[in-house]
Design a protein around this motif. Structure first.
Motif, mmCIF file in Angstrom:
data_model
loop_
_atom_site.group_PDB
_atom_site.id
_atom_site.type_symbol
_atom_site.label_atom_id
_atom_site.label_comp_id
_atom_site.label_asym_id
_atom_site.label_seq_id
_atom_site.Cartn_x
_atom_site.Cartn_y
_atom_site.Cartn_z
ATOM 1 N N PHE A 1 18.225 108.574 11.941
ATOM 2 C CA PHE A 1 18.685 108.747 13.316
ATOM 3 C C PHE A 1 17.998 109.974 13.902
ATOM 4 O O PHE A 1 17.399 110.779 13.182
ATOM 5 N N GLN A 2 18.095 110.093 15.204
ATOM 6 C CA GLN A 2 17.712 111.317 15.906
ATOM 7 C C GLN A 2 18.978 111.977 16.421
ATOM 8 O O GLN A 2 19.878 111.290 16.927
ATOM 9 N N VAL B 1 21.337 109.027 17.699
ATOM 10 C CA VAL B 1 20.635 107.828 18.174
ATOM 11 C C VAL B 1 19.856 107.200 17.020
ATOM 12 O O VAL B 1 18.822 107.742 16.607
ATOM 13 N N PRO B 2 20.304 106.081 16.477
ATOM 14 C CA PRO B 2 19.493 105.369 15.482
ATOM 15 C C PRO B 2 18.211 104.845 16.147
ATOM 16 O O PRO B 2 18.220 104.484 17.331
ATOM 17 N N PRO B 3 17.103 104.800 15.408
ATOM 18 C CA PRO B 3 15.837 104.346 16.013
ATOM 19 C C PRO B 3 15.828 102.869 16.362
ATOM 20 O O PRO B 3 15.056 102.429 17.206
ATOM 21 N N VAL B 4 16.660 102.080 15.709
ATOM 22 C CA VAL B 4 16.778 100.652 16.009
ATOM 23 C C VAL B 4 18.264 100.326 16.085
ATOM 24 O O VAL B 4 19.122 101.096 15.628
ATOM 25 N N ASP B 5 18.585 99.191 16.660
ATOM 26 C CA ASP B 5 19.985 98.776 16.768
ATOM 27 C C ASP B 5 20.607 98.628 15.382
ATOM 28 O O ASP B 5 19.978 98.087 14.460
ATOM 29 N N LEU B 6 21.844 99.096 15.256
ATOM 30 C CA LEU B 6 22.590 98.886 14.025
ATOM 31 C C LEU B 6 23.043 97.422 13.942
ATOM 32 O O LEU B 6 23.028 96.692 14.932
ATOM 33 N N ARG B 7 23.464 96.994 12.774
ATOM 34 C CA ARG B 7 23.798 95.580 12.555
ATOM 35 C C ARG B 7 25.176 95.260 13.126
ATOM 36 O O ARG B 7 26.167 95.936 12.828
ATOM 37 N N ALA C 1 34.624 100.161 18.344
ATOM 38 C CA ALA C 1 33.340 99.460 18.298
ATOM 39 C C ALA C 1 32.387 100.076 19.307
ATOM 40 O O ALA C 1 32.779 100.465 20.405
ATOM 41 N N VAL C 2 31.121 100.148 18.926
ATOM 42 C CA VAL C 2 30.078 100.641 19.807
ATOM 43 C C VAL C 2 29.027 99.543 19.956
ATOM 44 O O VAL C 2 28.666 98.889 18.973
ATOM 45 N N PRO C 3 28.541 99.270 21.184
ATOM 46 C CA PRO C 3 27.452 98.308 21.318
ATOM 47 C C PRO C 3 26.246 98.731 20.481
ATOM 48 O O PRO C 3 25.944 99.929 20.357
ATOM 49 N N ALA C 4 25.568 97.758 19.905
ATOM 50 C CA ALA C 4 24.488 98.043 18.960
ATOM 51 C C ALA C 4 23.364 98.879 19.561
ATOM 52 O O ALA C 4 22.646 99.571 18.830
ATOM 53 N N ASN C 5 23.198 98.846 20.885
ATOM 54 C CA ASN C 5 22.102 99.574 21.527
ATOM 55 C C ASN C 5 22.540 100.931 22.080
ATOM 56 O O ASN C 5 21.745 101.607 22.734
ATOM 57 N N GLY D 1 23.406 95.046 26.881
ATOM 58 C CA GLY D 1 22.390 94.769 27.896
ATOM 59 C C GLY D 1 21.821 95.988 28.563
ATOM 60 O O GLY D 1 20.824 95.897 29.291
ATOM 61 N N ALA D 2 22.415 97.168 28.344
ATOM 62 C CA ALA D 2 21.881 98.390 28.949
ATOM 63 C C ALA D 2 20.620 98.813 28.216
ATOM 64 O O ALA D 2 20.502 98.609 27.005
ATOM 65 N N PRO D 3 19.649 99.401 28.934
ATOM 66 C CA PRO D 3 18.437 99.867 28.256
ATOM 67 C C PRO D 3 18.760 101.026 27.330
ATOM 68 O O PRO D 3 19.689 101.800 27.564
ATOM 69 N N ARG D 4 18.003 101.138 26.244
ATOM 70 C CA ARG D 4 18.171 102.278 25.350
ATOM 71 C C ARG D 4 17.784 103.560 26.080
ATOM 72 O O ARG D 4 16.835 103.589 26.858
ATOM 73 N N ALA D 5 18.544 104.624 25.837
ATOM 74 C CA ALA D 5 18.273 105.896 26.506
ATOM 75 C C ALA D 5 16.959 106.484 26.006
ATOM 76 O O ALA D 5 16.491 106.198 24.912
#
Length: 215
Positions: A56-57, A70-76, A20-24, A113-117
């Motif tokens: 994604f980028q 890096v997806p531009p928005v959080d995945l579901r 599992a990966v955090p959504a952000n 909770g971490a900021p997006r890179a």
């Protein structure tokens, strides 16, 4: 006859297979060799859930020798996804490619909770870093090595590799400043920096790369 060179290999994926990966958080795939940053081809990379594809980028992190997706928005959250990297998508500096497509199945967990890179890095963020780690050789009044000021870095050339500029705006891996911070990077003369004291952390090196990328 000599044995053929081994294919480019994946040494780690974050998350791992079935993990599992955090959504952000981005997806990271580390390789056993330095990649050619000009041969990263997003067209050979796919991110999907079932039959649905996602944008994604794709970036290259030379600190970890990793492809970063890096997806531009959080995945579901709670949904399963597949990342697929074709052999045509990446190439090592030594010319090697993957022998077969790499596929990673994973699920998405809650954001951590971490900021997006991302985001630009101002040179002011690097001043204290250079002062703590590099001033014994580079300043404030160096005898041989260039001072690590913004003006000197942008205008200077390498003393060890005269064909290279210290900083090429927007091109970290053409910039001697960055290459000297990557231990073992091919065709870079002399020891990795800094010579004395603690080496920079991975995130500190990424900050230097981020400054060069944003120029």
């Amino acid at each position: 006859p000599d044995d053929p060179a081994p294919a480019l290999a994946v040494v780690e994926a974050i998350p791992g297979e079935g993990g599992a990966v955090p959504a952000n958080r981005p997806l990271r795939v580390r390789f056993d060799a330095w990649l050619d940053p000009d041969r990263v081809a997003p067209g050979g990379i796919a991110l999907r859930s079932g039959e649905l594809g996602f944008s994604f980028q794709a970036a290259y992190d030379p600190v970890d020798r990793a492809l970063v997706v890096v997806p531009p928005v959080d995945l579901r959250v709670g949904v399963g996804y597949t990342l697929e990297i074709q052999p045509s998508a990446v190439r090592g500096l030594d010319g090697r490619r993957l022998a077969e497509p790499f596929t990673l199945d994973f699920v998405v967990g809650p954001p951590d909770g971490a900021p997006r890179a991302g985001g630009l890095v101002a040179f002011d963020r690097l001043r204290g870093l250079f002062a703590r780690a590099c001033d014994r050789c580079h300043g404030p009044t160096p005898l041989a090595w260039p001072p690590l000021t913004e003006a000197a870095l942008l205008s200077g050339v390498s003393l060890r590799d005269p064909g290279r500029r210290l900083v090429v705006p927007g091109r970290p891996l053409d910039s001697q400043l960055v290459l000297k911070l990557l231990p073992g990077y091919p065709n870079v003369h002399g020891a990795a920096m800094p010579l004395e004291g603690r080496p920079l952390t991975a995130d500190q090196v990424r900050a230097v790369i981020g400054w060069v990328e944003g120029l």
